[in-house]
Scaffold this active site. Structure first.
Site, PDB file in Angstrom:
ATOM      1  N   HIS A 285       6.059 -21.299 -24.863  1.00 51.84           N
ATOM      2  CA  HIS A 285       5.786 -22.514 -24.299  1.00 51.84           C
ATOM      3  C   HIS A 285       4.369 -23.216 -24.665  1.00 51.84           C
ATOM      4  O   HIS A 285       3.604 -22.396 -25.314  1.00 51.84           O
ATOM      5  CB  HIS A 285       5.695 -22.373 -22.970  1.00 51.84           C
ATOM      6  N   ALA A 286       4.394 -24.368 -24.620  1.00 50.41           N
ATOM      7  CA  ALA A 286       3.034 -25.200 -25.102  1.00 50.41           C
ATOM      8  C   ALA A 286       1.596 -24.540 -24.773  1.00 50.41           C
ATOM      9  O   ALA A 286       0.652 -24.629 -25.542  1.00 50.41           O
ATOM     10  CB  ALA A 286       3.266 -26.578 -24.890  1.00 50.41           C
ATOM     11  N   THR A 287       1.794 -23.769 -23.708  1.00 47.31           N
ATOM     12  CA  THR A 287       0.563 -23.153 -23.076  1.00 47.31           C
ATOM     13  C   THR A 287       0.249 -21.878 -23.686  1.00 47.31           C
ATOM     14  O   THR A 287      -0.610 -21.128 -23.377  1.00 47.31           O
ATOM     15  CB  THR A 287       0.482 -23.210 -21.632  1.00 47.31           C
ATOM     16  N   LYS A 288       1.381 -21.319 -24.510  1.00 50.58           N
ATOM     17  CA  LYS A 288       0.974 -19.962 -25.034  1.00 50.58           C
ATOM     18  C   LYS A 288       0.237 -20.152 -26.383  1.00 50.58           C
ATOM     19  O   LYS A 288       0.372 -21.081 -27.039  1.00 50.58           O
ATOM     20  CB  LYS A 288       2.444 -19.311 -25.403  1.00 50.58           C
ATOM     21  N   LEU A 289      -0.341 -18.854 -26.782  1.00 52.57           N
ATOM     22  CA  LEU A 289      -0.899 -18.926 -28.024  1.00 52.57           C
ATOM     23  C   LEU A 289      -0.333 -19.299 -29.198  1.00 52.57           C
ATOM     24  O   LEU A 289      -0.870 -19.934 -30.285  1.00 52.57           O
ATOM     25  CB  LEU A 289      -1.974 -17.738 -28.173  1.00 52.57           C
TER      26      LEU A 289
END
Ligand code: T4K
Length: 359
Positions: free
Chosen positions: A178-182
């Site tokens: 997901h976009a919030t993952k590194l």
């Protein structure tokens, strides 16, 4: 405004070069060439035998449960993102929550055996914040009681356990891109297994069960991902070492300056190489935690209460007592951590925290 995270964006021209390829081919999804390339490159980078790219990390957990044909009750952690529990319930199983180890925030293996019931089929544990569970202890219990093991490794891109990618462990590991993952592909995820039969089953599951255009192999779902998402992943993967290094430096900087703050942090085991996915801090009480959050928010800094509430308190699960998880969930904050977070911004966050503590 400083948010808890900001998605990493690669060099735009590199991304557009991939998009140009998609326009030339007119092949947008359904196991396209960029999806295949991403899967190959991920396996190579992570040293994995098998990996299937999926549309997100939640469907990955659901596919893992289906592929293992699980029924009955699953032992799981109450301290994770809601997707860990909701996937169990969505698949028609009942979660049995085993409390966490206060020092790691992961499921406490010493409490698992007492919770196993006649219909318990598996353990679904999260490597919380990218910190590996006690994998050896969990596997020992699973082998003794003939249970399957699924790891929700949504936070674990780049984490190693005993020198190998943590994705290698368990019958199936799942992750999120997901976009919030590194490491991210906007939306996305993966299932990872060493077992060829499970891989095959999950490949059918991911594509409606299709076995050619006119034949079906069991019930399936749409767990595929698109060429546009794979393009983002390919562009981001080139920068992964730099992303991991930057986070390590930012976490070291927080560590060096927050010594006077009365907090605890999850302890990373000796067998692990941590990926610095999150910067969680645990206060002495919920009251202090809220005071710190308010102090930061007054200055437009938005940490997050990952993970509050404890999942054992969800209204769609049977109430179970998990006092350690309840307590940690009530007094934990994740501080902002993302590639472009500057030292000046970190200094400001640190100053606000230290000043708020002294009020
Ligand atoms: N298992 C675990 C253990 C997980 O942590 C997750 C997901 C899953 C399973 C399921 O994987 P996926 O199905 O999601 O692939 C976020 C993410 O949406 C979720 O993926 C993640 N875990 C969870 C820990 O965090 P929220 O509700 O916090 O998202 P949101 O929209 O509030 O965004 C967080 C911060 O990021 C905000 O401050 C805004 C900022 N942001 C977010 C997006 C999407 C941006 O600046 N730009 C953006 O594009 O859940």
């Amino acid at each position: 405004m400083i948010l808890v995270t900001k998605p990493y964006l690669p060099d735009k021209s590199k991304y557009i070069r991939y998009i140009d390829q998609i326009f030339e081919r007119n092949w947008l999804t359904n196991n396209g060439p960029l999806v295949n390339e991403l899967e190959l490159k991920l396996k190579e980078y992570l040293g994995l035998k098998h990996l299937l790219y999926t549309s997100n990390g939640t469907i990955a957990i659901q596919m893992a449960i289906k592929a293992l044909d699980l029924k009955g009750t699953i032992i799981t952690t109450p301290f994770s993102y809601v997707a860990t529990t909701s996937s169990i319930v969505w698949e028609g199983l009942k979660p049995i929550f085993v409390d966490i180890d206060e020092s790691t925030c992961n499921i406490d293996p010493s409490k698992i055996e007492a919770s196993i019931q006649d219909d318990t089929c598996a353990i679904l544990a999260t490597h919380c914040f990218g910190n590996p569970c006690d994998i050896d202890a969990i596997q020992k219990i699973a082998s003794k009681h003939d249970l399957k093991v699924i790891y929700d490794a949504a936070h674990c891109f780049g984490t190693k356990y005993k020198g190998r990618s943590v994705f290698e462990f368990g019958d199936i590991s799942t992750t999120s891109f997901h976009a919030t993952k590194l490491f991210h592909t906007v939306e996305g995820g993966a299932v990872i297994t060493k077992a060829p039969d499970l891989l095959k089953r999950m490949a059918y599951l991911r594509n409606f069960g299709h076995d050619g255009p006119e034949k079906f192999n069991g019930v399936g779902v749409n767990g595929k991902n698109s060429e546009f998402h794979a393009a983002m992943g390919l562009a981001n993967l080139d920068d992964i070492e730099e992303i991991l290094l930057r986070r390590r430096q930012q976490c070291d900087y927080y560590d060096s300056k927050l010594g006077k703050l009365k907090i605890a942090k999850p302890i990373i085991g000796d067998s692990a190489e941590f990926n610095f996915a999150y910067y969680p801090i645990i206060f002495e009480s919920e009251e202090i935690c809220i005071k710190m959050k308010d102090g930061l928010e007054d200055r437009r800094v938005f940490p997050r209460r990952y993970f509050y509430p404890s999942l054992s308190s969800l209204d769609y699960v049977e109430h179970q007592t998990t006092p350690i998880s309840d307590s940690i969930a009530s007094r934990i904050l994740c501080l902002p951590l993302y590639h472009t977070l500057s030292k000046e911004e970190q200094d400001m966050i640190i100053r606000i925290l230290l000043r708020t503590q002294n009020y």
